[in-house]
Design a protein around this motif. Structure first.
Motif, PDB file in Angstrom:
ATOM      1  N   GLU A 106      -6.955   5.723 -11.674  1.00 27.61           N
ATOM      2  CA  GLU A 106      -6.699   6.645 -10.570  1.00 27.61           C
ATOM      3  C   GLU A 106      -7.766   6.534  -9.484  1.00 27.61           C
ATOM      4  O   GLU A 106      -7.469   6.596  -8.283  1.00 27.61           O
ATOM      5  CB  GLU A 106      -6.626   8.078 -11.088  1.00 27.61           C
ATOM      6  CG  GLU A 106      -5.366   8.351 -11.920  1.00 27.61           C
ATOM      7  CD  GLU A 106      -5.355   9.737 -12.535  1.00 27.61           C
ATOM      8  OE1 GLU A 106      -6.429  10.386 -12.553  1.00 27.61           O
ATOM      9  OE2 GLU A 106      -4.281  10.164 -13.010  1.00 27.61           O
ATOM     10  N   LEU A 107      -9.012   6.341  -9.897  1.00 28.68           N
ATOM     11  CA  LEU A 107     -10.105   6.195  -8.932  1.00 28.68           C
ATOM     12  C   LEU A 107      -9.900   4.958  -8.067  1.00 28.68           C
ATOM     13  O   LEU A 107      -9.997   5.025  -6.832  1.00 28.68           O
ATOM     14  CB  LEU A 107     -11.441   6.110  -9.671  1.00 28.68           C
ATOM     15  CG  LEU A 107     -12.675   5.844  -8.796  1.00 28.68           C
ATOM     16  CD1 LEU A 107     -12.903   6.989  -7.830  1.00 28.68           C
ATOM     17  CD2 LEU A 107     -13.909   5.604  -9.669  1.00 28.68           C
ATOM     18  N   ILE A 108      -9.616   3.829  -8.696  1.00 29.57           N
ATOM     19  CA  ILE A 108      -9.432   2.596  -7.932  1.00 29.57           C
ATOM     20  C   ILE A 108      -8.145   2.658  -7.113  1.00 29.57           C
ATOM     21  O   ILE A 108      -8.093   2.172  -5.977  1.00 29.57           O
ATOM     22  CB  ILE A 108      -9.429   1.372  -8.870  1.00 29.57           C
ATOM     23  CG1 ILE A 108     -10.753   1.309  -9.647  1.00 29.57           C
ATOM     24  CG2 ILE A 108      -9.220   0.096  -8.083  1.00 29.57           C
ATOM     25  CD1 ILE A 108     -11.993   1.256  -8.791  1.00 29.57           C
ATOM     26  N   ALA A 109      -7.104   3.293  -7.654  1.00 28.65           N
ATOM     27  CA  ALA A 109      -5.844   3.427  -6.902  1.00 28.65           C
ATOM     28  C   ALA A 109      -6.056   4.195  -5.605  1.00 28.65           C
ATOM     29  O   ALA A 109      -5.386   3.935  -4.598  1.00 28.65           O
ATOM     30  CB  ALA A 109      -4.800   4.128  -7.766  1.00 28.65           C
ATOM     31  N   SER A 110      -7.012   5.134  -5.604  1.00 28.04           N
ATOM     32  CA  SER A 110      -7.263   5.942  -4.401  1.00 28.04           C
ATOM     33  C   SER A 110      -7.816   5.114  -3.252  1.00 28.04           C
ATOM     34  O   SER A 110      -7.811   5.566  -2.101  1.00 28.04           O
ATOM     35  CB  SER A 110      -8.230   7.085  -4.737  1.00 28.04           C
ATOM     36  OG  SER A 110      -9.536   6.602  -4.987  1.00 28.04           O
ATOM     37  N   THR A 111      -8.288   3.902  -3.535  1.00 23.21           N
ATOM     38  CA  THR A 111      -8.821   3.041  -2.478  1.00 23.21           C
ATOM     39  C   THR A 111      -7.739   2.175  -1.833  1.00 23.21           C
ATOM     40  O   THR A 111      -8.019   1.486  -0.857  1.00 23.21           O
ATOM     41  CB  THR A 111      -9.942   2.132  -3.021  1.00 23.21           C
ATOM     42  OG1 THR A 111      -9.383   1.175  -3.943  1.00 23.21           O
ATOM     43  CG2 THR A 111     -11.010   2.947  -3.741  1.00 23.21           C
ATOM     44  N   TYR A 112      -6.530   2.194  -2.388  1.00 22.89           N
ATOM     45  CA  TYR A 112      -5.415   1.414  -1.844  1.00 22.89           C
ATOM     46  C   TYR A 112      -4.549   2.301  -0.961  1.00 22.89           C
ATOM     47  O   TYR A 112      -4.367   3.491  -1.241  1.00 22.89           O
ATOM     48  CB  TYR A 112      -4.552   0.843  -2.971  1.00 22.89           C
ATOM     49  CG  TYR A 112      -5.172  -0.316  -3.721  1.00 22.89           C
ATOM     50  CD1 TYR A 112      -4.853  -1.630  -3.406  1.00 22.89           C
ATOM     51  CD2 TYR A 112      -6.066  -0.092  -4.778  1.00 22.89           C
ATOM     52  CE1 TYR A 112      -5.411  -2.695  -4.099  1.00 22.89           C
ATOM     53  CE2 TYR A 112      -6.632  -1.148  -5.474  1.00 22.89           C
ATOM     54  CZ  TYR A 112      -6.296  -2.443  -5.133  1.00 22.89           C
ATOM     55  OH  TYR A 112      -6.849  -3.495  -5.812  1.00 22.89           O
ATOM     56  N   SER A 113      -3.968   1.696   0.066  1.00 26.57           N
ATOM     57  CA  SER A 113      -3.069   2.460   0.940  1.00 26.57           C
ATOM     58  C   SER A 113      -1.713   2.685   0.295  1.00 26.57           C
ATOM     59  O   SER A 113      -1.056   3.701   0.532  1.00 26.57           O
ATOM     60  CB  SER A 113      -2.898   1.733   2.288  1.00 26.57           C
ATOM     61  OG  SER A 113      -2.371   0.429   2.091  1.00 26.57           O
ATOM     62  N   ASN A 114      -1.281   1.760  -0.551  1.00 22.58           N
ATOM     63  CA  ASN A 114       0.039   1.891  -1.170  1.00 22.58           C
ATOM     64  C   ASN A 114       0.016   1.284  -2.578  1.00 22.58           C
ATOM     65  O   ASN A 114       0.660   0.264  -2.844  1.00 22.58           O
ATOM     66  CB  ASN A 114       1.098   1.196  -0.305  1.00 22.58           C
ATOM     67  CG  ASN A 114       2.510   1.458  -0.797  1.00 22.58           C
ATOM     68  OD1 ASN A 114       2.795   2.506  -1.376  1.00 22.58           O
ATOM     69  ND2 ASN A 114       3.387   0.494  -0.578  1.00 22.58           N
ATOM     70  N   PRO A 115      -0.729   1.921  -3.502  1.00 20.61           N
ATOM     71  CA  PRO A 115      -0.848   1.350  -4.844  1.00 20.61           C
ATOM     72  C   PRO A 115       0.413   1.535  -5.668  1.00 20.61           C
ATOM     73  O   PRO A 115       1.245   2.408  -5.382  1.00 20.61           O
ATOM     74  CB  PRO A 115      -2.002   2.159  -5.447  1.00 20.61           C
ATOM     75  CG  PRO A 115      -1.886   3.492  -4.782  1.00 20.61           C
ATOM     76  CD  PRO A 115      -1.449   3.198  -3.367  1.00 20.61           C
ATOM     77  N   LEU A 116       0.531   0.714  -6.705  1.00 22.41           N
ATOM     78  CA  LEU A 116       1.582   0.954  -7.690  1.00 22.41           C
ATOM     79  C   LEU A 116       1.313   2.282  -8.389  1.00 22.41           C
ATOM     80  O   LEU A 116       0.157   2.703  -8.520  1.00 22.41           O
ATOM     81  CB  LEU A 116       1.605  -0.170  -8.729  1.00 22.41           C
ATOM     82  CG  LEU A 116       2.156  -1.532  -8.307  1.00 22.41           C
ATOM     83  CD1 LEU A 116       2.009  -2.517  -9.458  1.00 22.41           C
ATOM     84  CD2 LEU A 116       3.600  -1.429  -7.876  1.00 22.41           C
ATOM     85  N   PRO A 117       2.348   2.962  -8.864  1.00 12.77           N
ATOM     86  CA  PRO A 117       2.132   4.211  -9.608  1.00 12.77           C
ATOM     87  C   PRO A 117       1.258   3.981 -10.840  1.00 12.77           C
ATOM     88  O   PRO A 117       1.404   2.974 -11.536  1.00 12.77           O
ATOM     89  CB  PRO A 117       3.550   4.633 -10.007  1.00 12.77           C
ATOM     90  CG  PRO A 117       4.441   3.970  -9.010  1.00 12.77           C
ATOM     91  CD  PRO A 117       3.785   2.663  -8.683  1.00 12.77           C
ATOM     92  N   VAL A 118       0.369   4.919 -11.096  1.00  9.87           N
ATOM     93  CA  VAL A 118      -0.558   4.790 -12.219  1.00  9.87           C
ATOM     94  C   VAL A 118       0.199   4.655 -13.539  1.00  9.87           C
ATOM     95  O   VAL A 118      -0.178   3.849 -14.404  1.00  9.87           O
ATOM     96  CB  VAL A 118      -1.519   5.995 -12.255  1.00  9.87           C
ATOM     97  CG1 VAL A 118      -2.327   6.003 -13.553  1.00  9.87           C
ATOM     98  CG2 VAL A 118      -2.450   5.955 -11.053  1.00  9.87           C
ATOM     99  N   GLU A 119       1.282   5.408 -13.709  1.00  5.26           N
ATOM    100  CA  GLU A 119       2.053   5.323 -14.949  1.00  5.26           C
ATOM    101  C   GLU A 119       2.614   3.918 -15.161  1.00  5.26           C
ATOM    102  O   GLU A 119       2.635   3.398 -16.283  1.00  5.26           O
ATOM    103  CB  GLU A 119       3.192   6.345 -14.928  1.00  5.26           C
ATOM    104  CG  GLU A 119       2.756   7.776 -15.124  1.00  5.26           C
ATOM    105  CD  GLU A 119       2.152   8.016 -16.498  1.00  5.26           C
ATOM    106  OE1 GLU A 119       2.566   7.339 -17.458  1.00  5.26           O
ATOM    107  OE2 GLU A 119       1.258   8.873 -16.608  1.00  5.26           O
TER     108      GLU A 119
END
Length: 248
Positions: A106-119
């Motif tokens: 979740e932390l690294i996903a927050s740095t992307y503008s359009n990340p894949l869903p964490v699940e």
């Protein structure tokens, strides 16, 4: 076929100190030229010190060549990485031991503008059941799966893997490559370095063999297996060195 990675006469020297009269250099790569097309699955093989990690670092923009030209999807490696076209699984580093697996993603996903869903990322990396485990409590193989999950966040077109199954037991390695096969079926280009030659034999379409910084073979795996009984035999013959660990 469109080109994913292009190297033209790439060399890399590292300064190794100096003697009384002159500076000493280590030649990590020597005049390497190759192209990897979109959608290819390519194994990068070589003994320790052959130049595999240096070549991967150059493709990721982590270091620059001493000479030669490098492009990833027609731009510099750093531009391709910043555009989230490239995901990487390296051997170590980059994880915070006190964070849980899901919190890390979740932390690294927050740095992307359009990340894949964490699940989705947890599922694709086979981490859903241990999502609440702290990184420091994970085995080496589980940490590699976490690095793989982080590499997937940007939905990359190219995955570069440096010994991705290091620390995994045989069952975990099989599960990992089953997932990588699904990534390939989605259209990802995959380049992976490995000492487990059975992985290359079973998964790669093409093999690049480095020896002391030189590209000594760039051959379809099927062609090597027609000429030799296994990649282990091909490796030891072409490298003229002891065979790698071919276990799976």
């Amino acid at each position: 076929m469109d080109t994913a990675i292009s190297l033209l006469r790439v060399s890399k020297c590292f300064r190794a100190g100096k003697t009384r009269h002159k500076k000493q250099q280590t030649q990590a790569l020597d005049n390497v030229t190759l192209k990897i097309g979109r959608g290819e699955i390519v194994a990068l093989l070589g003994a320790n010190g052959a130049g595999k990690s240096t070549l991967i670092d150059i493709m990721l923009g982590l270091t620059t060549p001493t000479s030669g030209q490098v492009e990833v999807f027609g731009v510099s490696p750093r531009e391709a990485v910043l555009d989230t076209k490239v995901g990487a699984v390296l051997q170590n580093g980059g994880l915070l031991p006190d964070l849980k697996i899901q919190d890390t993603i979740e932390l690294i996903a927050s740095t992307y503008s359009n990340p894949l869903p964490v699940e989705e990322v947890l599922s694709r990396a086979n981490l859903s059941e241990i999502r609440k485990r702290k990184v420091q409590a994970c085995s080496g193989g589980e940490q590699q799966r976490l690095r793989f999950a982080l590499a997937l966040l940007g939905s990359p077109e190219l995955l570069i893997l440096d010994e991705p199954t290091a620390g995994m037991d045989p069952t975990a390695r099989r599960h990992f490559w089953e997932q990588m096969q699904r990534e390939a079926e989605r259209g990802a280009t995959i380049l992976f370095a490995t000492h487990y030659l059975r992985e290359a034999e079973q998964f790669a379409h093409r093999a690049l063999l480095l020896n002391h910084g030189e590209l000594v073979a760039d051959t379809p795996v099927a062609a090597l297996l027609r000429e030799y009984s296994s990649l282990d035999q091909a490796f030891s013959t072409l490298m003229k060195e002891p065979s790698c660990d071919s276990s799976f």
